[in-house]
Design an enzyme around this catalytic site. Sequence first.
Site, PDB file in Angstrom:
ATOM      1  NE  ARG A  83      -2.302  -1.290   3.327  1.00 45.93           N
ATOM      2  CZ  ARG A  83      -2.528  -1.229   5.012  1.00 45.93           C
ATOM      3  NH1 ARG A  83      -3.695  -0.363   5.218  1.00 45.93           N
ATOM      4  NH2 ARG A  83      -1.772  -1.397   5.751  1.00 45.93           N
ATOM      5  CE  LYS A  94      -4.362   3.271   4.334  1.00 40.60           C
ATOM      6  NZ  LYS A  94      -5.714   4.107   4.282  1.00 40.60           N
ATOM      7  N   GLY A 146     -21.725   4.021  12.979  1.00 36.89           N
ATOM      8  CA  GLY A 146     -21.272   2.969  13.842  1.00 36.89           C
ATOM      9  C   GLY A 146     -19.800   3.243  14.090  1.00 36.89           C
ATOM     10  NE  ARG A 180     -12.356   1.702   4.011  1.00 36.64           N
ATOM     11  CZ  ARG A 180     -11.970   0.924   5.088  1.00 36.64           C
ATOM     12  NH1 ARG A 180     -10.805   0.941   5.777  1.00 36.64           N
ATOM     13  NH2 ARG A 180     -13.055   0.314   5.468  1.00 36.64           N
ATOM     14  CD  GLU A 233     -24.079   9.676  -0.888  1.00 29.51           C
ATOM     15  OE1 GLU A 233     -23.929  10.912  -1.279  1.00 29.51           O
ATOM     16  OE2 GLU A 233     -24.696   8.769  -1.595  1.00 29.51           O
ATOM     17  CG  HIS A 290     -16.225   9.122   2.081  1.00 33.15           C
ATOM     18  ND1 HIS A 290     -17.468   8.858   2.056  1.00 33.15           N
ATOM     19  CD2 HIS A 290     -15.551   7.578   2.022  1.00 33.15           C
ATOM     20  CE1 HIS A 290     -17.483   7.492   2.418  1.00 33.15           C
ATOM     21  NE2 HIS A 290     -16.543   7.067   2.475  1.00 33.15           N
TER      22      HIS A 290
END
Length: 768
Positions: free
Chosen positions: A16, A19, A445, A528, A678, A707
């Site tokens: 990654r 990222k 959550g 992500r 959303e 986001h």
Amino acid sequence: MTLAHVIGYPRIGADRELKRATEAYWQGGLDRQALEATGRELRLANWAAQREAGLDLVTVGDFAFYDQVLDVSVLLGAVPARFGAEEEVARGEVSLDTAFRMARGRAPSGEPAAACEMTKYFDTNYHYLVPELHAGQTFRLASRRLFDQVDEARDAGYPVKVALTGPLTWLWLGKGRGEAREDFDRLSLLDGVLDVYAEVLERLAGQGVEWVQLDEPALVQDLPLAWRQAFERAYHRLQAAPVKLLLASPFGGLGDNLSLAVGLPVDGLHIDVVRAPAQLEAVLDRLLPHKVLSVGAIDGRNVWRADLALWRERLATARMRLGERLWIATNCSLLHVPVDLAAETTLDDELRSWLAFARQKLDETATLARLLDGRAGAADRDRVEAASRALQSRREAPRLQRPEVAERLAGVTADDTRRRSPFAERAVAQQRHLALPLFPTTTIGSFPQTAEIRADRRAFKAGELSREAYEARMREEIARVVARQEALGIDMPVHGEPERNDMVEYFGEQLDGYAFTRFGWVQSYGTRCVKPPILFGDVVRPAAMTVRWSEYAQSLTDRPMKGMLTGPVTLLQWSFVRDDQPRETTCRQIALALRDEVVDLEAAGIRAIQIDEPALREGLPLRRAEWQGYLDWAVACFRLAASGVRDETQIHTHMCYSEFNDIIASIAALDADVITIETSRSAMELLDAFQDFAYPNAIGPGVYDIHSPNIPEVAWMVALMEKAAERIPVERLWVNPDCGLKTRGWAEVEPALANMVEAARELRRRHG
């Protein structure tokens, strides 16, 4: 010679790297030059891997710092005015920071602005940035990134094939903006788009590019007549380009678009024979004698090893009929699978032998091409024999089947998929029990996964932190999260999920039938990445998975604590799923395991339970004729998981970044007491479906775009909810973010939630 290539390759890096570099750049810890250097290193490594495996062409254009559809929008100069990039477009070089602001609303430079809408790419869990379109829009070549990457590959000595989202699919994925968006014809923009595509192809030809792959997965969907005609018009226009065009149709069969596709004036056609094997013979019969056929035989959507011996037999006729006009490829981009199985040293040998990740799929692709040519070497023959042994091992493995699971499934009745009373009666019982105010507030959550939480998890997994110490730290974090929610005034708190690594992986780790990788990361959107579990056998829940965490959180507050579960369809869709039985059967197994968890949560005193199903729309087949069969079993699985509780227990579900309008009846059939969705990026557009259908249950339209790092203002959220109140009765409206808060930081989350709570209070003053 049969040519071997891939449709695309993962860009995140085996560890990654992309990222980490991109997020460091956003946070000011890395400069632009270092970020660009990371991109170059990853591209060169990817091309080197393709050539080392024996592929004849390397794929250029599949790399993106955020999203490949966004990159085409930038290439075309399709940058919304709110990003203030007119000068960049005019001089033909839209900056990387502008692209980042389009994607997430903020970048190291430039003014923050509302990010572009994001949704799922066809039937995958990959999210793309929706192109924003409007009447009279003009386009111009506004980026040279693609051309620079071609130069990089050619300078390194690689034979290049360029991959680019096709013009019709780019328009198909776009949305009109403005008050007249419903009447807006996207095809009215086609000529302007084609002007730029023609210029791009001319420039690529000038760089020495021979083949350009134009990805048109829109062709595997139901197309209106106007769009079918537009394909003919577009490709007749582009045939004048001095390059060879390979028209790629991943993700399914061409179906009624087969005649259209084979008749287009292109030099080659790529088809998906993993998902639609039957179309091969029909395409062979209709393919014109001068065209190349690229056969996507290696699965880019799943991790199971290819049966190379079987594919050699299946494709022998194609090789005989086409000769060197046959190309072998992956069916779609390898973006959707992990990078390299070689790093997975903790999987048991038998299971590991069943798998192939992106790097191994390069080998499979090249080996299959050599097999068909009769030029396989010793390494190829060894690979075929190893694959055959592994496949036989998998077919015979006793751990795949659990007789008690089949017996329990056989005993399921229709009553098991129905709540005891209709929603109107349940709502009264729930309000009496929960005593919630008008416009109740909650979150989806998860709360921020801080560096400390992640460090504790790594230390625990490495054996450096005892289970007792780890769980004590997680309880401390839960206590902090609950206290913060009480201080903010959240009406229905959550425990924050600090103990969870991922909403699918966490549950899979506690269910028999799942296996896990250490480095099997796949890009979901932007930076992500998720690590999908491997669902290889019958699913059983050995013990309760979430109860003690939710029970502990409820002990800390008098407010109703919401338990958090991932739904059966999402646990299915976001895993690499076994292919030896129907997906419906596997999903029902998961539903029964979750049903036990729901019942146990209720018994522990949890009176609100959220069963997330963000993948419900994603699992919808691309052809409408197949929708109802899927929706019937998907809805039944959710209801099987949710329907074992009393009327007083409130069942929530959550869905995000999908188009719901065309499946609203099935969403209503879930019969969840509350659905959160959303809507912040689409300015409540999704609620039109809930109004037109007269959706009967409660809805929480997300007013906080998690986001984006931007903190939403109170007035903005109030205005969004007022739009919602025009469509949905206020007594059935909830106020919440549009998704979980795991990826955000507390410095953003607390003020954003404070504003959200204040917005709810203002709404109560107005409507109370």
